[in-house]
Enzyme design. Structure first.
Site, short mmCIF file in Angstrom:
data_model
loop_
_atom_site.label_atom_id
_atom_site.label_comp_id
_atom_site.label_asym_id
_atom_site.label_seq_id
_atom_site.Cartn_x
_atom_site.Cartn_y
_atom_site.Cartn_z
N GLY A 1 0.82 -1.22 0.00
CA GLY A 1 0.00 0.00 0.00
C GLY A 1 0.84 1.25 0.00
O GLY A 1 0.61 2.16 0.79
N SER B 1 1.32 3.39 -2.61
CA SER B 1 1.03 4.34 -3.70
C SER B 1 0.66 5.72 -3.17
O SER B 1 0.69 6.69 -3.91
CB SER B 1 -0.10 3.80 -4.57
N ARG B 2 0.23 5.79 -1.92
CA ARG B 2 -0.12 7.11 -1.35
C ARG B 2 -0.05 7.06 0.18
O ARG B 2 0.24 6.00 0.74
CB ARG B 2 -1.51 7.55 -1.83
N VAL C 1 -3.25 -7.32 -1.36
CA VAL C 1 -2.77 -8.17 -0.25
C VAL C 1 -3.88 -9.07 0.27
O VAL C 1 -3.61 -10.04 0.99
CB VAL C 1 -2.18 -7.33 0.91
N TYR D 1 -12.61 -2.16 11.78
CA TYR D 1 -11.24 -1.64 11.65
C TYR D 1 -10.45 -1.87 12.94
O TYR D 1 -9.30 -2.35 12.91
CB TYR D 1 -11.33 -0.15 11.32
N ALA E 1 -10.99 -4.08 15.25
CA ALA E 1 -10.73 -5.52 15.42
C ALA E 1 -9.55 -5.95 14.55
O ALA E 1 -8.67 -6.70 14.99
CB ALA E 1 -11.97 -6.33 15.06
N LYS F 1 -7.06 -4.09 13.51
CA LYS F 1 -5.80 -3.49 13.97
C LYS F 1 -5.36 -4.07 15.33
O LYS F 1 -4.16 -4.15 15.60
CB LYS F 1 -5.94 -1.97 14.03
N ILE G 1 -3.60 10.65 11.30
CA ILE G 1 -2.55 11.14 10.40
C ILE G 1 -3.22 11.76 9.16
O ILE G 1 -4.22 11.21 8.66
CB ILE G 1 -1.62 9.98 9.96
P1 NAP Z 1 -4.62 5.66 2.39
O1 NAP Z 1 -4.14 7.05 2.14
O2 NAP Z 1 -6.07 5.36 2.18
O3 NAP Z 1 -3.73 4.65 1.52
C1 NAP Z 1 -3.97 3.29 1.60
C2 NAP Z 1 -2.93 2.54 0.79
O4 NAP Z 1 -3.22 1.14 0.93
C3 NAP Z 1 -2.99 2.87 -0.68
O5 NAP Z 1 -1.68 2.87 -1.19
C4 NAP Z 1 -3.78 1.69 -1.24
O6 NAP Z 1 -3.41 1.38 -2.58
C5 NAP Z 1 -3.34 0.57 -0.35
N1 NAP Z 1 -4.25 -0.56 -0.35
C6 NAP Z 1 -5.56 -0.60 0.01
N2 NAP Z 1 -6.03 -1.84 -0.13
C7 NAP Z 1 -5.02 -2.60 -0.62
C8 NAP Z 1 -4.90 -3.95 -0.97
N3 NAP Z 1 -5.91 -4.80 -0.89
N4 NAP Z 1 -3.70 -4.39 -1.44
C9 NAP Z 1 -2.64 -3.56 -1.54
N5 NAP Z 1 -2.70 -2.25 -1.22
C10 NAP Z 1 -3.89 -1.78 -0.77
O7 NAP Z 1 -4.32 5.19 3.88
P2 NAP Z 1 -3.25 5.72 4.95
O8 NAP Z 1 -3.94 6.71 5.80
O9 NAP Z 1 -1.98 6.07 4.29
O10 NAP Z 1 -3.09 4.40 5.84
C11 NAP Z 1 -1.98 3.51 5.69
C12 NAP Z 1 -2.01 2.53 6.84
O11 NAP Z 1 -1.96 3.23 8.08
C13 NAP Z 1 -3.29 1.70 6.90
O12 NAP Z 1 -2.99 0.39 7.34
C14 NAP Z 1 -4.11 2.42 7.93
O13 NAP Z 1 -5.06 1.57 8.53
C15 NAP Z 1 -3.04 2.86 8.89
N6 NAP Z 1 -3.42 3.98 9.74
C16 NAP Z 1 -3.77 5.19 9.20
C17 NAP Z 1 -4.12 6.24 10.05
C18 NAP Z 1 -4.50 7.60 9.54
O14 NAP Z 1 -4.93 8.42 10.36
N7 NAP Z 1 -4.37 7.89 8.26
C19 NAP Z 1 -4.13 6.03 11.42
C20 NAP Z 1 -3.78 4.80 11.94
C21 NAP Z 1 -3.42 3.78 11.08
P3 NAP Z 1 -4.37 1.71 -3.85
O15 NAP Z 1 -4.54 3.18 -3.86
O16 NAP Z 1 -3.60 1.18 -4.98
O17 NAP Z 1 -5.65 0.99 -3.56
#
Ligand code: NAP
Length: 247
Positions: A12, A14-15, A64, A155, A157, A159, A188
């Site tokens: 994941g 890409s962003r 994944v 979510y 559960a 994590k 974040i």
């Molecule tokens: P995001 O901006 O929505 O990016 C999610 C990333 O995961 C994207 O690159 C997406 O790729 C990829 N992804 C989604 N489903 C996938 C799959 N089945 N296989 C492979 N890649 C997949 O999310 P984020 O905020 O950066 O979050 C990243 C991680 O941090 C996550 O595990 C999230 O739960 C955790 N997290 C985030 C926060 C927050 O506040 N943002 C807080 C706590 C934990 P595509 O675009 O190609 O689908």
């Protein structure tokens, strides 16, 4: 250049947080595989930015949540690079709703990506790392998995599951000094939190002692530390990167 000569897979990437992790690991000398699910162009942009900064990276599309696709990715990657030193399980999704409105498919989708996805990649990574007698894994959990969060039973559960998984795998691989840790970010600034309504953003900020959301790069630096030899005696831990929210 703390990661010179290392091969790293970031799921994941890409962003958001994954993108920042991929760029930070590459800036420390790692060759990075930028995994994505649907966002091919964005992943290729991450690869270009890494190369322009003098680093090495390739992109690899694969969900994944799909065990066959993960098998193909891991086998191709290991056959090409012969090693896997760092695995960062970052891919994650949300499908928030209150329990009375939550559909089973939304519960399953979140568990399949956020928790089973970690299982799928770790199975192959652990085999390769045991063969190498070296390697480390960093799993991205969440403060929701530690504290719970209304509207996120699925979510939270997934994590919390990642934390139990991390500690168990850390125990399984400890005799070879293969380290497995988790990072639990708070709120974040990414596309994931952009989706939140203004009221939820304000409620979130009021729970954070720092009074602000974190930046993806602040999570990436913690991941980079755990992935480096600077963390050589650290395993089975959950590092909170949350502006004090979970203390
Ligand atoms: P995001 O901006 O929505 O990016 C999610 C990333 O995961 C994207 O690159 C997406 O790729 C990829 N992804 C989604 N489903 C996938 C799959 N089945 N296989 C492979 N890649 C997949 O999310 P984020 O905020 O950066 O979050 C990243 C991680 O941090 C996550 O595990 C999230 O739960 C955790 N997290 C985030 C926060 C927050 O506040 N943002 C807080 C706590 C934990 P595509 O675009 O190609 O689908």
């Amino acid at each position: 250049m703390r990661l010179e000569g290392k091969t790293a897979l970031v799921t994941g990437a890409s962003r958001g947080i994954g993108r920042a992790i991929a760029k930070t690991l590459a800036s420390q000398g790692a060759m990075v595989i930028v995994n994505y699910n649907g966002s091919k162009e964005a992943a290729e942009q991450v690869v270009s930015e890494i190369r322009e900064a003098g680093g090495t990276a390739i992109s690899f599309g694969c969900s994944v949540a799909n065990p066959q696709a993960v098998e193909t990715m891991m086998k191709e990657m290991i056959s090409q690079y012969k090693r896997l030193d760092i695995l960062v399980n970052n891919a994650g999704i949300t499908r928030d709703n209150l329990i009375l409105k939550m559909k089973e498919e939304d519960f399953d989708a979140v568990l399949n990506t956020n928790l089973k996805g970690v299982f799928h990649t770790c199975r192959y990574a652990a085999r390769q790392m045991l063969k190498q007698k070296a390697g480390c894994i960093v799993n991205i959990s969440s403060i929701s998995g530690v504290m719970g969060n209304a509207g996120q039973t699925n979510y939270a559960a997934s994590k919390a599951g990642v934390i139990g998984f991390t500690k168990s795998l850390a125990r399984e691989l400890a005799s070879r000094e293969i380290r497995v840790n988790a990072v639990a970010p708070g709120f974040i600034e990414t596309e994931m939190t952009e989706k939140l309504p203004e009221t939820a953003v304000e409620a979130g900020k009021s729970q954070i002692p720092f009074g602000r959301f974190g930046k993806a790069e602040e999570v990436a630096k913690a991941v980079c530390f755990l992935a480096s030899d600077d963390a050589s005696y650290i395993t089975g831990q959950v590092l909170h990167v949350d502006g004090g929210m979970g203390m």
